[in-house]
Design a protein around this motif. Structure first.
Motif, PDB file in Angstrom:
ATOM      1  N   ARG A 171     124.923 -22.656 -32.598  1.00  0.00           N
ATOM      2  CA  ARG A 171     126.339 -22.303 -32.476  1.00  0.00           C
ATOM      3  C   ARG A 171     127.227 -23.511 -32.768  1.00  0.00           C
ATOM      4  NH1 ARG A 171     130.354 -22.630 -28.646  1.00  0.00           N
ATOM      5  NH2 ARG A 171     131.926 -20.944 -28.704  1.00  0.00           N
ATOM      6  N   GLU A 172     126.849 -24.661 -32.255  1.00  0.00           N
ATOM      7  CA  GLU A 172     127.632 -25.878 -32.495  1.00  0.00           C
ATOM      8  C   GLU A 172     127.687 -26.185 -33.990  1.00  0.00           C
ATOM      9  OE1 GLU A 172     129.951 -29.095 -30.939  1.00  0.00           O
ATOM     10  OE2 GLU A 172     129.163 -27.253 -30.027  1.00  0.00           O
ATOM     11  N   ILE A 173     126.587 -25.962 -34.680  1.00  0.00           N
ATOM     12  CA  ILE A 173     126.557 -26.213 -36.122  1.00  0.00           C
ATOM     13  C   ILE A 173     127.423 -25.206 -36.869  1.00  0.00           C
ATOM     14  CG2 ILE A 173     125.061 -26.175 -38.160  1.00  0.00           C
ATOM     15  CD1 ILE A 173     122.860 -27.409 -36.390  1.00  0.00           C
ATOM     16  N   ARG A 174     127.400 -23.943 -36.438  1.00  0.00           N
ATOM     17  CA  ARG A 174     128.253 -22.936 -37.086  1.00  0.00           C
ATOM     18  C   ARG A 174     129.728 -23.306 -36.965  1.00  0.00           C
ATOM     19  NH1 ARG A 174     124.653 -19.271 -34.606  1.00  0.00           N
ATOM     20  NH2 ARG A 174     126.172 -18.820 -32.957  1.00  0.00           N
ATOM     21  N   ILE A 175     130.132 -23.749 -35.789  1.00  0.00           N
ATOM     22  CA  ILE A 175     131.522 -24.155 -35.582  1.00  0.00           C
ATOM     23  C   ILE A 175     131.845 -25.378 -36.430  1.00  0.00           C
ATOM     24  CG2 ILE A 175     133.161 -25.050 -33.879  1.00  0.00           C
ATOM     25  CD1 ILE A 175     131.666 -23.380 -31.775  1.00  0.00           C
ATOM     26  N   LEU A 176     130.908 -26.321 -36.467  1.00  0.00           N
ATOM     27  CA  LEU A 176     131.118 -27.534 -37.250  1.00  0.00           C
ATOM     28  C   LEU A 176     131.279 -27.219 -38.731  1.00  0.00           C
ATOM     29  CD1 LEU A 176     131.212 -30.625 -37.539  1.00  0.00           C
ATOM     30  CD2 LEU A 176     128.705 -30.581 -37.686  1.00  0.00           C
ATOM     31  N   ARG A 177     130.529 -26.253 -39.229  1.00  0.00           N
ATOM     32  CA  ARG A 177     130.615 -25.914 -40.652  1.00  0.00           C
ATOM     33  C   ARG A 177     132.028 -25.448 -41.034  1.00  0.00           C
ATOM     34  NH1 ARG A 177     126.981 -27.417 -44.404  1.00  0.00           N
ATOM     35  NH2 ARG A 177     127.087 -25.425 -45.514  1.00  0.00           N
ATOM     36  N   LYS A 178     132.700 -24.752 -40.136  1.00  0.00           N
ATOM     37  CA  LYS A 178     134.073 -24.337 -40.399  1.00  0.00           C
ATOM     38  C   LYS A 178     134.980 -25.558 -40.531  1.00  0.00           C
ATOM     39  CE  LYS A 178     133.777 -19.903 -37.946  1.00  0.00           C
ATOM     40  NZ  LYS A 178     134.337 -19.083 -36.841  1.00  0.00           N
ATOM     41  N   LYS A 179     134.750 -26.536 -39.672  1.00  0.00           N
ATOM     42  CA  LYS A 179     135.580 -27.739 -39.710  1.00  0.00           C
ATOM     43  C   LYS A 179     135.278 -28.575 -40.956  1.00  0.00           C
ATOM     44  CE  LYS A 179     135.738 -27.731 -34.661  1.00  0.00           C
ATOM     45  NZ  LYS A 179     135.311 -28.379 -33.405  1.00  0.00           N
ATOM     46  N   LEU A 180     134.023 -28.593 -41.352  1.00  0.00           N
ATOM     47  CA  LEU A 180     133.666 -29.298 -42.587  1.00  0.00           C
ATOM     48  C   LEU A 180     134.312 -28.629 -43.801  1.00  0.00           C
ATOM     49  CD1 LEU A 180     129.885 -29.977 -41.872  1.00  0.00           C
ATOM     50  CD2 LEU A 180     131.675 -31.713 -42.076  1.00  0.00           C
ATOM     51  N   ALA A 181     134.293 -27.300 -43.810  1.00  0.00           N
ATOM     52  CA  ALA A 181     134.929 -26.580 -44.920  1.00  0.00           C
ATOM     53  C   ALA A 181     136.428 -26.828 -44.957  1.00  0.00           C
ATOM     54  CB  ALA A 181     134.645 -25.080 -44.800  1.00  0.00           C
ATOM     55  N   ALA A 182     137.013 -27.065 -43.780  1.00  0.00           N
ATOM     56  CA  ALA A 182     138.448 -27.335 -43.714  1.00  0.00           C
ATOM     57  C   ALA A 182     138.785 -28.735 -44.205  1.00  0.00           C
ATOM     58  CB  ALA A 182     138.948 -27.144 -42.288  1.00  0.00           C
ATOM     59  N   GLY A 183     137.776 -29.617 -44.263  1.00  0.00           N
ATOM     60  CA  GLY A 183     138.003 -30.951 -44.793  1.00  0.00           C
ATOM     61  C   GLY A 183     138.007 -32.073 -43.791  1.00  0.00           C
ATOM     62  N   VAL A 184     137.433 -31.862 -42.600  1.00  0.00           N
ATOM     63  CA  VAL A 184     137.463 -32.886 -41.557  1.00  0.00           C
ATOM     64  C   VAL A 184     136.818 -34.187 -42.045  1.00  0.00           C
ATOM     65  CG1 VAL A 184     135.252 -32.307 -40.447  1.00  0.00           C
ATOM     66  CG2 VAL A 184     137.147 -33.202 -39.070  1.00  0.00           C
ATOM     67  N   ASP A 185     137.343 -35.332 -41.582  1.00  0.00           N
ATOM     68  CA  ASP A 185     136.889 -36.643 -42.042  1.00  0.00           C
ATOM     69  C   ASP A 185     135.849 -37.285 -41.138  1.00  0.00           C
ATOM     70  OD1 ASP A 185     138.736 -36.988 -44.343  1.00  0.00           O
ATOM     71  OD2 ASP A 185     140.258 -36.866 -42.779  1.00  0.00           O
ATOM     72  N   ALA A 239     143.698 -22.301 -34.097  1.00  0.00           N
ATOM     73  CA  ALA A 239     142.488 -22.942 -33.579  1.00  0.00           C
ATOM     74  C   ALA A 239     142.298 -24.303 -34.247  1.00  0.00           C
ATOM     75  CB  ALA A 239     141.280 -22.051 -33.857  1.00  0.00           C
ATOM     76  N   PRO A 240     141.500 -25.198 -33.628  1.00  0.00           N
ATOM     77  CA  PRO A 240     141.300 -26.526 -34.218  1.00  0.00           C
ATOM     78  C   PRO A 240     140.837 -26.496 -35.668  1.00  0.00           C
ATOM     79  CG  PRO A 240     140.543 -26.544 -31.954  1.00  0.00           C
ATOM     80  CD  PRO A 240     140.913 -25.107 -32.272  1.00  0.00           C
ATOM     81  N   SER A 241     139.879 -25.628 -36.011  1.00  0.00           N
ATOM     82  CA  SER A 241     139.390 -25.601 -37.392  1.00  0.00           C
ATOM     83  C   SER A 241     140.486 -25.207 -38.364  1.00  0.00           C
ATOM     84  CB  SER A 241     138.205 -24.637 -37.519  1.00  0.00           C
ATOM     85  OG  SER A 241     138.571 -23.325 -37.128  1.00  0.00           O
ATOM     86  N   ARG A 242     141.367 -24.296 -37.959  1.00  0.00           N
ATOM     87  CA  ARG A 242     142.467 -23.896 -38.824  1.00  0.00           C
ATOM     88  C   ARG A 242     143.504 -25.003 -38.955  1.00  0.00           C
ATOM     89  NH1 ARG A 242     142.480 -21.247 -42.566  1.00  0.00           N
ATOM     90  NH2 ARG A 242     144.511 -20.249 -42.339  1.00  0.00           N
ATOM     91  N   LEU A 243     143.751 -25.724 -37.838  1.00  0.00           N
ATOM     92  CA  LEU A 243     144.719 -26.816 -37.903  1.00  0.00           C
ATOM     93  C   LEU A 243     144.212 -27.928 -38.809  1.00  0.00           C
ATOM     94  CD1 LEU A 243     147.326 -28.105 -37.152  1.00  0.00           C
ATOM     95  CD2 LEU A 243     146.326 -28.873 -34.995  1.00  0.00           C
ATOM     96  N   ILE A 244     142.913 -28.183 -38.764  1.00  0.00           N
ATOM     97  CA  ILE A 244     142.340 -29.173 -39.689  1.00  0.00           C
ATOM     98  C   ILE A 244     142.617 -28.753 -41.127  1.00  0.00           C
ATOM     99  CG2 ILE A 244     140.184 -30.186 -40.523  1.00  0.00           C
ATOM    100  CD1 ILE A 244     139.158 -29.898 -37.591  1.00  0.00           C
ATOM    101  N   GLN A 245     142.464 -27.466 -41.411  1.00  0.00           N
ATOM    102  CA  GLN A 245     142.726 -26.970 -42.759  1.00  0.00           C
ATOM    103  C   GLN A 245     144.199 -27.116 -43.119  1.00  0.00           C
ATOM    104  OE1 GLN A 245     141.966 -22.786 -43.418  1.00  0.00           O
ATOM    105  NE2 GLN A 245     141.554 -23.120 -45.582  1.00  0.00           N
ATOM    106  N   VAL A 246     145.081 -26.841 -42.158  1.00  0.00           N
ATOM    107  CA  VAL A 246     146.517 -27.001 -42.391  1.00  0.00           C
ATOM    108  C   VAL A 246     146.822 -28.428 -42.828  1.00  0.00           C
ATOM    109  CG1 VAL A 246     148.777 -27.112 -41.262  1.00  0.00           C
ATOM    110  CG2 VAL A 246     147.241 -25.227 -40.771  1.00  0.00           C
ATOM    111  N   ILE A 247     146.221 -29.394 -42.124  1.00  0.00           N
ATOM    112  CA  ILE A 247     146.518 -30.796 -42.393  1.00  0.00           C
ATOM    113  C   ILE A 247     145.890 -31.252 -43.705  1.00  0.00           C
ATOM    114  CG2 ILE A 247     146.274 -33.141 -41.521  1.00  0.00           C
ATOM    115  CD1 ILE A 247     146.105 -31.886 -38.685  1.00  0.00           C
ATOM    116  N   LYS A 248     144.587 -31.000 -43.855  1.00  0.00           N
ATOM    117  CA  LYS A 248     143.870 -31.547 -45.003  1.00  0.00           C
ATOM    118  C   LYS A 248     144.172 -30.805 -46.306  1.00  0.00           C
ATOM    119  CE  LYS A 248     141.241 -34.346 -45.014  1.00  0.00           C
ATOM    120  NZ  LYS A 248     141.409 -35.792 -45.288  1.00  0.00           N
TER     121      LYS A 248
END
Length: 624
Positions: free
Chosen positions: A491-505, A447-456
């Protein structure tokens, strides 16, 4: 023991040690063919079956599987035992209970269920309804005998495994499930599915433990565990490998892996996240005893699959300079980007000329979409590379996860970095069913949030998904999608929090035509998260060209809502609607300038209109 006790132990206790092979020992005792009906020994040799259970319990196993792996109506019918189905399954549970009582160990009793051994539609003659009923028939007998959980195992077709899980859920919604698939060459299922896909499907099915057994020895099983845990890091996993690859010696099937080897495997598997460890074909009580001793030894530090010790020991190299986008984000500079779609041809002259016009107008970067609306287009990588090398404009490469498996994801990331494409917008992507080739693969392992984590947290620190070194760390700047005007803001904020935890810029925001929605989103974020919203957002701006376009976006594009007053302005403008749309875009940018860090202009092919909007931004000093 009870269902509640098993779940409590699973989530709060130490790893659970399961037993080893049953068929291997029954084969040795009976001297029967390897494909004999060993389930019938519950009737014909109950003392032998009970004795094997007892040996595993005395070796330290806490979970034992009943001798019912092949006790379904299809396999028993081929052995002339179909009329004994209920009795064989019930005796299987009874013998395990008796062994547990004799040993003095309060073991968990898992009702073992294997595949039916027949082809199931659409690839076989047995209908899915008949297959489901066959599973239900065996499951009713096991449930009636009082098992603590059901252990599905050695399913090479995970679709059949899902069918079996569904049959159990219909009979007993609360029964704990351990669901184990089997993988073969290149760690793929028999039908070619990777571990991540299987894990995701089992996770959605709601099983308690996702597992892998048989198929290979500890090394292969460990590789599968890595991929499964990466796909679902919060799930519980089980691993039960064979004792290596078998060989036939003197008519007997022998397995080479030693007990000491399995002891090392047990501790490694637990460090990698396994909650249940055990053995499959070829493993014996001595293997389980060695695993017990290893698990009881002082614990070692758990392995982090994203940042391993090998990554920390890499050679030190000077990092790449930050991208222009990264520097602008860090400095808080308002940034104007324009989306360009790759052409449906190999000719790029028109696209490059449009990019030159945008650069002259003052555009800071170009966003390069990847197969927008699932339409066949030139590779987004090629377009981004051409823009950077021939026009000298930095790009943001859209990187959809849809249609990419984990192997391709990693290769694509390395390739994009090698080409100098270091700004990524990670997004799920448009479904292929809406595009030119609806039958194209629509699968994805991550998923996108996991891929962000893979990269960052992975590649930007020098490791791939499995924790292997990639040499010099990458230096990607990574963005995500964000809809600040979503109807379900929480819901949008919950999803965003996962991406923030992954390190999104940064985020590319969905187009919003009402300032109040952005203000509401920021306020709600502060309420839910206890902190101000700080992620840089490049807000999508769409210069509307007609009332027809506005009505289409409002009614048919999810996430976009255009208020009535804007509709009225476009209607009143008539043939001058494009000019009115441009003025509306300018007004929106002026209004939101203090709330976002940039504009992500989506011109729908009208790059001249986009250039005018970019020029107006620059005339205002970048809306600072």
């Amino acid at each position: 023991m009870s269902q509640l006790t098993f779940r409590k132990r699973l989530w709060t206790g130490a790893p659970v040690l399961a037993d080893g092979a049953m068929g291997t020992l029954l084969h040795e005792h009976s001297h029967a063919r390897a494909d004999a009906c060993f389930d019938a020994m519950n009737l014909d040799a109950p003392g032998v079956v009970r004795g094997i259970h007892l040996a595993y319990l005395e070796a330290g196993a806490e979970l034992i599987a009943t001798n019912t792996f092949g006790a379904n109506s299809f396999k028993l019918a081929s052995a002339g035992k179909a009329d004994k189905l209920a009795q064989i399954n019930q005796l299987g549970v009874q013998l395990a209970r008796e062994a547990s009582a004799q040993s003095g160990c309060a073991a968990f009793i898992a009702g073992s269920v294997g595949p039916l051994g027949v082809g199931i539609a659409p690839f076989g003659a047995v209908s899915q309804a008949d297959a489901r009923e066959a599973f239900a028939l065996q499951l009713r007998a096991l449930l009636g005998a009082g098992v603590d959980l059901i252990q599905f195992e050695t399913f090479r077709e995970h679709k059949e495994l899902l069918l079996a899980v569904t049959a159990l859920r219909d009979l007993s919604p609360d029964m704990p499930i351990l669901a184990q698939a089997t993988f073969y060459h290149e760690n793929l299922s028999y039908a070619g599915y990777p571990p991540a896909r299987v894990a995701n499907d089992l996770g959605r099915a709601g099983v308690d433990v996702i597992g892998v057994n048989c198929g290979s020895g500890p090394a292969g099983i460990t590789a599968v565990l890595r991929q499964m845990r990466f796909a679902l890091p919060d799930a519980k996993f089980s691993v039960m490998p064979n004792a290596g690859f078998p060989e036939v010696v003197g008519g007997r099937i022998l397995y080479p892996a030693s007990a000491d080897y399995f002891a090392d495997f047990a501790t490694s598997a637990v460090e990698m996240g396994a909650a249940i460890v055990g053995g499959c074909c070829g493993t014996k009580p001595e293997h389980i005893a060695a695993m017990r001793a290893a698990l009881d030894a002082p614990p070692r530090k758990r392995i982090d699959l994203h940042i391993t010790e090998s990554a920390l020991e890499q050679e030190t190299q000077a990092p790449d300079a930050p991208t222009e986008l990264a520097e602008r984000l860090a400095a808080g500079i308002f940034t104007a980007t324009v989306e360009m779609a790759p052409p449906r041809s190999y000719r790029t002259e028109a696209l490059l000329n449009a990019a030159r016009r945008l650069r002259a107008a003052g555009a800071d970067l170009i966003n390069v979409a990847d197969t927008p609306a699932a339409r066949m287009k030139m590779s987004a990588w090629a377009v981004a590379h051409l823009l950077q090398t021939q026009i000298g404009m930095e790009t943001v490469l859209h990187f959809p996860t849809r249609g990419r498996n984990m192997l391709r994801v990693q290769g694509d990331l390395l390739a994009s970095h090698a080409l100098g494409l270091r700004n990524l917008f990670v997004v799920l992507g448009d479904p292929t069913r809406i595009g030119d080739f609806p039958d194209a693969s629509d699968l994805n392992d991550v998923a996108p949030s996991r891929l962000i984590q893979v990269i960052k947290q992975g590649m930007n620190r020098g490791v791939d998904m499995a924790g292997n070194s990639i040499g010099k760390p990458s230096s990607f700047t990574v963005g995500c999608a964000l809809n600040m005007g979503a109807e379900d803001t929480d819901r949008e904020i919950r999803i965003l929090r996962k991406k923030l935890a992954a390190g999104v810029d940064f985020a590319l925001g969905q187009a919003v035509f009402e300032l109040e929605r952005i203000v509401h989103f920021r306020h709600r974020y502060q309420e839910l998260c206890g902190e101000d919203f700080a992620l840089p957002v490049l807000m999508a701006v769409m210069p509307l060209r007609s009332l027809r376009q506005a009505r289409y976006l409002h009614n048919e594009v999810p996430g976009i809502q255009i208020p009535a007053d804007i509709m009225a302005r476009l209607a009143a403008a008539g043939d001058e609607a494009p000019r009115a749309g441009l003025q509306i875009a300018r007004e929106l940018l002026d209004a939101m300038a203090s709330l976002v860090q940039g504009a992500y202009i989506i011109p729908a092919g009208d790059y001249e209109l986009a250039a005018e909007l970019v020029a107006s931004i620059k005339e205002r000093g970048g809306l600072q």
